[in-house]
Motif scaffolding. Structure first.
Motif, short mmCIF file in Angstrom:
data_model
loop_
_atom_site.label_atom_id
_atom_site.label_comp_id
_atom_site.label_asym_id
_atom_site.label_seq_id
_atom_site.Cartn_x
_atom_site.Cartn_y
_atom_site.Cartn_z
N GLY A 1 0.89 -1.59 0.31
CA GLY A 1 0.39 -0.20 0.11
C GLY A 1 1.07 1.03 -0.26
O GLY A 1 1.99 0.97 -0.23
N GLY A 2 0.37 2.45 0.03
CA GLY A 2 1.07 3.23 0.41
C GLY A 2 -0.02 4.15 -0.17
O GLY A 2 -1.60 4.92 0.08
N SER A 3 0.81 5.76 0.44
CA SER A 3 -0.27 7.01 0.07
C SER A 3 -0.24 7.71 -1.24
O SER A 3 0.60 8.00 -1.82
CB SER A 3 0.31 8.31 1.44
N PHE A 4 -1.11 8.98 -1.13
CA PHE A 4 -1.85 10.02 -2.21
C PHE A 4 -1.38 11.67 -1.81
O PHE A 4 -2.34 11.25 0.08
CB PHE A 4 -1.96 9.36 -3.27
N PHE B 1 -4.16 4.97 8.30
CA PHE B 1 -4.43 6.61 7.38
C PHE B 1 -4.57 7.09 8.55
O PHE B 1 -3.60 8.05 8.54
CB PHE B 1 -5.98 5.59 6.23
N GLN B 2 -4.99 6.32 9.89
CA GLN B 2 -5.67 8.09 10.35
C GLN B 2 -3.53 8.39 11.29
O GLN B 2 -3.28 9.68 11.37
CB GLN B 2 -6.33 7.86 11.61
N ARG B 3 -3.21 6.71 12.00
CA ARG B 3 -1.36 7.20 11.89
C ARG B 3 -0.74 8.25 10.63
O ARG B 3 0.22 8.52 11.41
CB ARG B 3 -1.20 6.16 12.84
N PHE B 4 -1.08 7.58 9.83
CA PHE B 4 0.35 7.81 8.91
C PHE B 4 0.50 9.24 8.42
O PHE B 4 1.04 10.26 8.42
CB PHE B 4 -0.44 7.61 7.21
N LYS B 5 -1.58 10.05 9.07
CA LYS B 5 -0.93 11.51 9.03
C LYS B 5 -0.22 11.72 10.08
O LYS B 5 0.33 13.58 9.85
CB LYS B 5 -2.49 12.08 9.27
N HIS B 6 0.21 11.66 10.68
CA HIS B 6 1.55 12.19 11.88
C HIS B 6 2.44 11.87 11.28
O HIS B 6 3.83 12.46 12.07
CB HIS B 6 0.85 10.87 13.32
N PHE C 1 -1.10 19.61 7.00
CA PHE C 1 -2.68 19.99 7.99
C PHE C 1 -2.61 20.24 9.46
O PHE C 1 -4.12 20.73 9.13
CB PHE C 1 -2.60 18.44 8.16
N GLU C 2 -1.28 20.58 9.54
CA GLU C 2 -1.43 21.63 11.10
C GLU C 2 -1.92 23.58 11.30
O GLU C 2 -1.97 23.51 9.93
CB GLU C 2 -0.23 21.55 11.67
#
Ligand SMILES: Cc1cc2nc3c(=O)[nH]c(=O)nc-3n(C[C@H](O)[C@H](O)[C@H](O)COP(=O)(O)OP(=O)(O)OC[C@H]3O[C@@H](n4cnc5c(N)ncnc54)[C@H](O)[C@@H]3O)c2cc1C
Ligand code: SF4
Length: 558
Positions: free
Chosen positions: A249-252, A282-287, A295-296
């Protein structure tokens, strides 16, 4: 439950071509049919409350399809894509660091130069206005619930679902019988894991001799961010953390216009650990320190999820059958390493339209448009998918790091020399068969959401504006209602609780402390129509069928 035949006859309307689904594939097919012959009567049904309401994509869009379908689109004042890609970044993430991969080392086909970032939902809304201007009839809010067959077994159209049936299966006040839409040909453009497409693949053995279709689940958010951090046209992808090397998997992360940024995560549904929760990954990826600063101080404005097809070239089923054909992601035309399928959705809609238009001109109807099936592998769609056919199997077999490196080398070889070292690799098991029992798996401890960068499922579903009439039959049907508690719970901890990104499935205990008297609860009104349960349920016991038309998410520009 009242038998459908007892509800009275349905009215029928006749068309040359019936199209199921107003995504890029269905709308491109409808437009091109009219371009080829304005006299062709074409109808499109869409289960979303409006066109675009159920569309969720990245999206970086390769304009090859739009350029071919509507060559003047770039000049239109209301064109749906305005932001060209300006920066293309690719990262490998560790828990606290990131390694940027050099662009010069990437295969050329991975470059996003000349592509656009935008909302596929908005592209569809715009395509729908173009289609209507050409005389296509589009009916949003109507789900195609049943395939209709003639007495020779050929598809003769679809029936839309009845409206106003209660949870008990009985008609309520305001009951309206569905409509029959008859077509000389019917195109199925339902996208990934279409509910009618699934029945057609089984009935006509369309997947015989093909590799199983593979899928990922994509979870996405739309954010309004601090203008100082906004770089229109920046495109960022990552692999690695928070997934372990065996989980694909991975992010965009794409910067659109108006200080909006989309961020999302795709997890391949051949993952093996039943404790895995794609939503929480996904939620922890954003950290991650590379991601969080964007996003801050920003505000999350939309949320959604959708399955994506990943099987590619070797998993595409036979496309044609008596009376119709599959187009777009109903057939699975995603180029996985590029995470792009919308261009092939448009191109396949056009290709099918060309073959149907010819058949109609010859006075044919309800036969098999076999020339479309014969044509796709040598078309630009086949060429696009063939070059990358071994990338996904290499990821699955070798794990993320080695798989990505070897997949990259393979793409280079295909691009430069036109061949692969591996022939055509197989995918192995279908995604529902890959889970290990909980007894052999390691629990995953997900951090609690902080309410600023990470969130829980319920507040997320709220941002998808999902709405279903509550008093209707549950559209997540169980072939055997005993399986979740008697089989899936002891063996896999009932993974539907975790893989569903909308909190639809719960196991509730009569005695919570002693974990006694478990009951399987389905909160069907939360369903965002991603289709993951239909794909990943290890017993293949969940059958997703269409709820009342208009129900489901109401995505803005996803
Ligand atoms: C997370 C994610 C990221 C992606 N990123 C990209 C990207 O960056 N670039 C790219 O090019 N592609 C991307 N894709 C792939 C792309 O979205 C698909 O290839 C494309 O949407 C396929 O188009 P389609 O018309 O076949 O199906 P869809 O876009 O899925 O449209 C199908 C339509 O049919 C309707 N429908 C389904 N069943 C019925 C029914 N029974 N009755 C009535 N209506 C029905 C649906 O509501 C929907 O509106 C991504 C996909 C995902 C999930
Ligand atoms: S119930 Fe199934 S289709 Fe609906 S959101 Fe959950 S996993 Fe997706």
């Amino acid at each position: 439950m009242t038998d459908s035949a007892d509800l009275g006859p349905r009215e029928a309307m006749e068309y040359d071509v019936v199209v199921v689904g107003a995504g890029p594939a269905g709308l491109a097919a409808a437009i091109h049919l009219k371009q080829l012959n304005p006299e062709t009567s074409v109808v499109v049904v869409e289960k979303g409350s409006e066109v675009g309401a159920h569309i969720l994509s990245g999206a970086v869009i390769d304009p090859i399809g739009l350029d071919k379908l509507l060559p003047e689109w770039r000049e239109a004042d209301d064109r749906p894509l305005v932001t060209e890609v300006t920066e293309d970044q690719f990262y490998y993430l560790g828990p606290s660091g990131a390694l940027r991969l050099p662009n010069f080392g990437m295969p050329k086909l991975m470059s996003n130069h000349g592509n656009f970032v935008g909302s596929l939902g908005n592209v569809c809304r715009w395509l729908a206005t173009q289609a209507e201007a050409l005389g296509v009839e589009i009916y949003p809010g109507f789900a195609a619930a049943e395939v209709l067959y003639d007495d020779k077994g050929a598809v003769k159209g679809i029936a839309t679902g009845d409206m106003g049936i209660g949870r008990d299966g009985q008609p309520k006040s305001g009951f309206t019988r569905g409509m029959e839409l008859h077509g000389k040909y019917t195109l199925f453009a339902e996208g990934a894991r279409g509910s009618l497409t699934k029945t057609l693949i089984a009935k006509f053995n369309l997947a015989d001799g093909r590799e199983p279709q593979k899928y990922g689940i994509g979870i996405k958010e739309l954010w309004q961010i601090d203008p100082a951090k906004h770089v229109p046209g920046r495109v960022q992808h990552s692999f690695g953390w928070p997934l372990d090397s065996k989980t694909g998997g991975g992010s965009f992360l794409y910067h659109l216009e108006n200080n909006q940024v989309v961020v999302g995560f795709v997890i391949h549904l051949n993952y093996t650990n039943p404790y895995l929760s794609p939503f929480d990954e996904f939620q922890r990826f954003k950290h991650h320190p590379l991601i969080a600063p964007t996003f801050e101080g920003g505000k999350r404005i939309a949320y959604g999820a959708r399955a994506i097809t990943e099987g590619g070239y070797q998993s595409v089923p036979k496309l044609s059958f008596p009376g119709g054909a599959l187009i777009g992601c109903a057939a699975g035309f995603v180029n996985v390493p590029r995470i792009k399928g919308s261009h092939n959705a448009v191109l396949s809609g056009m290709l099918a339209a060309e073959h149907l238009s010819k058949a109609l001109a010859e006075g044919r109807s309800h036969d098999e448009p076999a020339s479309y099936e014969a044509a796709w592998r040598s078309s630009e769609i086949g060429r696009d998918l063939y070059k990358v056919r071994n990338v996904k199997p290499l990821w699955s077999k070798l794990g993320t790091f080695a798989g990505v490196i070897l997949g990259g080398i393979d793409m280079h070889l295909n691009e430069k020399l036109g061949f692969s070292l591996f022939g055509t690799l197989k995918h192995g098991k279908p995604d529902y068969a890959t889970l290990k029992p909980i007894a052999e798996s390691k629990p995953i401890d997900y951090p609690k959401p902080d309410g600023k960068l990470s969130f829980d499922k319920l507040s997320s579903v709220f941002l998808s504006s999902t709405n279903h009439e509550e008093d209707q039959p549950i559209h997540l049907t169980l072939k055997d209602p005993k399986v979740p508690i008697e089989k899936n719970l002891p063996l896999y901890g009932e993974p539907a609780r975790l893989y569903c990104p909308a909190g639809v499935y719960e196991v509730v205990y009569g005695d919570e402390a002693a974990k006694k008297d478990p009951r399987f609860v389905i909160n069907a009104q939360n369903c965002v129509h991603c289709k993951t349960c239909d794909i990943k349920d290890p017993a293949q016991n969940i059958n997703w069928v269409t709820p009342e038309g208009g129900g489901g998410p109401n995505y803005p520009n996803m």
